[in-house]
Design a protein around this motif. Structure first.
Motif, PDB file in Angstrom:
ATOM      1  N   ARG A 293      62.460  69.640 115.762  1.00 28.06           N
ATOM      2  CA  ARG A 293      61.426  69.004 116.587  1.00 28.06           C
ATOM      3  C   ARG A 293      62.043  68.032 117.597  1.00 28.06           C
ATOM      4  O   ARG A 293      61.547  67.902 118.718  1.00 28.06           O
ATOM      5  N   LEU A 294      63.098  67.373 117.182  1.00 28.22           N
ATOM      6  CA  LEU A 294      63.716  66.374 118.045  1.00 28.22           C
ATOM      7  C   LEU A 294      64.371  67.014 119.264  1.00 28.22           C
ATOM      8  O   LEU A 294      64.493  66.375 120.312  1.00 28.22           O
ATOM      9  N   LEU A 295      64.798  68.262 119.115  1.00 28.79           N
ATOM     10  CA  LEU A 295      65.532  68.929 120.187  1.00 28.79           C
ATOM     11  C   LEU A 295      64.642  69.370 121.341  1.00 28.79           C
ATOM     12  O   LEU A 295      65.146  69.664 122.431  1.00 28.79           O
ATOM     13  N   VAL A 296      63.339  69.440 121.114  1.00 29.95           N
ATOM     14  CA  VAL A 296      62.428  69.897 122.170  1.00 29.95           C
ATOM     15  C   VAL A 296      61.671  68.740 122.817  1.00 29.95           C
ATOM     16  O   VAL A 296      60.815  68.954 123.663  1.00 29.95           O
ATOM     17  N   ARG A 297      61.999  67.531 122.433  1.00 28.94           N
ATOM     18  CA  ARG A 297      61.344  66.359 123.007  1.00 28.94           C
ATOM     19  C   ARG A 297      62.221  65.758 124.103  1.00 28.94           C
ATOM     20  O   ARG A 297      63.446  65.862 124.057  1.00 28.94           O
ATOM     21  N   PRO A 298      61.603  65.120 125.097  1.00 28.52           N
ATOM     22  CA  PRO A 298      62.369  64.573 126.235  1.00 28.52           C
ATOM     23  C   PRO A 298      63.030  63.233 125.946  1.00 28.52           C
ATOM     24  O   PRO A 298      62.834  62.253 126.659  1.00 28.52           O
ATOM     25  N   ALA A 299      63.797  63.203 124.892  1.00 24.47           N
ATOM     26  CA  ALA A 299      64.535  61.980 124.538  1.00 24.47           C
ATOM     27  C   ALA A 299      65.733  62.390 123.706  1.00 24.47           C
ATOM     28  O   ALA A 299      65.748  63.460 123.081  1.00 24.47           O
ATOM     29  N   SER A 300      66.758  61.555 123.703  1.00 27.63           N
ATOM     30  CA  SER A 300      67.959  61.825 122.928  1.00 27.63           C
ATOM     31  C   SER A 300      67.618  61.984 121.443  1.00 27.63           C
ATOM     32  O   SER A 300      66.893  61.155 120.874  1.00 27.63           O
TER      33      SER A 300
ATOM     34  N   LEU B 230      64.139  52.393 124.490  1.00 29.14           N
ATOM     35  CA  LEU B 230      63.330  53.278 123.657  1.00 29.14           C
ATOM     36  C   LEU B 230      63.454  52.924 122.177  1.00 29.14           C
ATOM     37  O   LEU B 230      62.458  52.870 121.452  1.00 29.14           O
ATOM     38  N   VAL B 231      64.694  52.673 121.729  1.00 28.63           N
ATOM     39  CA  VAL B 231      64.903  52.303 120.330  1.00 28.63           C
ATOM     40  C   VAL B 231      64.180  50.998 120.012  1.00 28.63           C
ATOM     41  O   VAL B 231      63.511  50.884 118.974  1.00 28.63           O
ATOM     42  N   ARG B 232      64.292  50.023 120.897  1.00 29.95           N
ATOM     43  CA  ARG B 232      63.638  48.730 120.670  1.00 29.95           C
ATOM     44  C   ARG B 232      62.128  48.893 120.571  1.00 29.95           C
ATOM     45  O   ARG B 232      61.498  48.320 119.670  1.00 29.95           O
TER      46      ARG B 232
ATOM     47  N   ALA C 221      72.515  53.370 133.217  1.00 27.54           N
ATOM     48  CA  ALA C 221      71.049  53.442 133.241  1.00 27.54           C
ATOM     49  C   ALA C 221      70.532  54.206 132.025  1.00 27.54           C
ATOM     50  O   ALA C 221      69.510  53.829 131.428  1.00 27.54           O
ATOM     51  N   ARG C 222      71.213  55.281 131.658  1.00 29.07           N
ATOM     52  CA  ARG C 222      70.800  56.066 130.497  1.00 29.07           C
ATOM     53  C   ARG C 222      70.937  55.253 129.216  1.00 29.07           C
ATOM     54  O   ARG C 222      70.067  55.296 128.336  1.00 29.07           O
ATOM     55  N   ALA C 223      72.021  54.479 129.111  1.00 36.08           N
ATOM     56  CA  ALA C 223      72.207  53.636 127.925  1.00 36.08           C
ATOM     57  C   ALA C 223      71.120  52.581 127.838  1.00 36.08           C
ATOM     58  O   ALA C 223      70.581  52.317 126.756  1.00 36.08           O
ATOM     59  N   ARG C 224      70.784  51.958 128.973  1.00 29.96           N
ATOM     60  CA  ARG C 224      69.725  50.951 128.980  1.00 29.96           C
ATOM     61  C   ARG C 224      68.383  51.569 128.589  1.00 29.96           C
ATOM     62  O   ARG C 224      67.595  50.963 127.854  1.00 29.96           O
TER      63      ARG C 224
END
Length: 273
Positions: free
Chosen positions: A103-110, A13-15, A5-8
């Protein structure tokens, strides 16, 4: 959330992120077209250089002109997809050095998803066009039997090569978390790839064959899988298993690179800039 599910979710998100950036870039049609043309011209120049050398000698080693062009076509097609999707990975060193990565480390995404989805590299379209043209020009003359089976093999091989190139780049840029400035490593692998991965590795000395297969496996981007598709897996160095297993190796390299990436993030300390 399960791993599947996480991979999907990450793929979605990337798409979405790349699609948004692509639509934004298409608003400026002149700039959009120029980037595509630049990609075409750059890769055509590389393809012409290879073609002139190989044609002058009627082949290279035991590999005919169409076979070499087919190898180039596999590599370019895979590289085009890598460039369009994973091209932003090369910017990680700059992100770490300038403090932008924090900045990327504090956002709710990989963080990796965010890096990949930062922007769409339009020049990948130009690379893809040249790669497909090379494949189309070489296919009738490389002795492939069932075209449907060959098509399926090409798709699998290209996916494996994309993952391999992405894995190699990701592993190298992950060293930025320890050494901060690692731009030369990316330039080095790009230069090696453009110089050596367009040719059959069998034409190089034994030491170079070893390095391009086991140390920096650039030969697995095009030559080894192309040899399997053309029915010449027995002519590759070391073992035919490398020719057939190249796509799997690409996946394993990417998984290993993801592990190095996670370890690097765990050791990341802001540069303070």
């Amino acid at each position: 959330m399960s791993a599947i599910a996480r991979a999907r979710r990450n793929v979605h998100l990337v798409r979405v992120m790349l699609a948004v950036d692509l639509r934004a870039r298409m608003q400026y049609r002149g700039d959009f077209a120029i980037w595509i043309v630049l990609g075409v011209l750059f890769q055509i120049a590389a393809l012409v250089f290879v073609a002139v050398i190989v044609t002058h000698f009627g082949g290279i080693g035991s590999w005919s002109v169409p076979e070499v062009v087919f190898i180039v076509g596999i590599r370019l097609t895979a590289h085009a997809i890598f460039e369009a999707i994973f091209g932003n990975v090369a910017r990680v060193g700059w992100m770490v050095r300038d403090g932008w990565f924090d900045r990327l480390l504090v956002r709710p995404a990989s963080p990796l998803v965010q890096v990949v989805g930062t922007s769409f590299h339009v020049n990948g379209f130009g690379d893809l066009l040249v790669g497909l043209l090379a494949l189309g020009a070489a296919l009738p003359d490389v002795g492939i039997g069932d075209p449907f089976l060959a098509g399926a093999q090409i798709v699998v091989v290209v996916i494996g090569s994309v993952l391999l190139e992405a894995g190699l780049h990701l592993a190298l840029v992950s060293t930025s978390f320890w050494f901060v400035r690692t731009d030369s490593l990316i330039w080095w692998i790009d230069d090696w790839s453009n110089t050596f991965s367009n040719y059959p590795v069998t034409v190089f000395p034994v030491v170079a064959r070893f390095l391009l297969t086991w140390v920096m496996p650039l030969a697995l981007l095009g030559f080894f899988p192309a040899a399997a598709i053309m029915g010449r897996s027995g002519d590759v160095p070391f073992t035919p298993l490398l020719a057939w297993g190249a796509p799997l190796i690409g996946g394993l390299v990417f998984v290993g690179a993801r592990r190095i990436w996670r370890i690097g993030i765990d050791h990341h300390r802001s540069t303070g800039t």
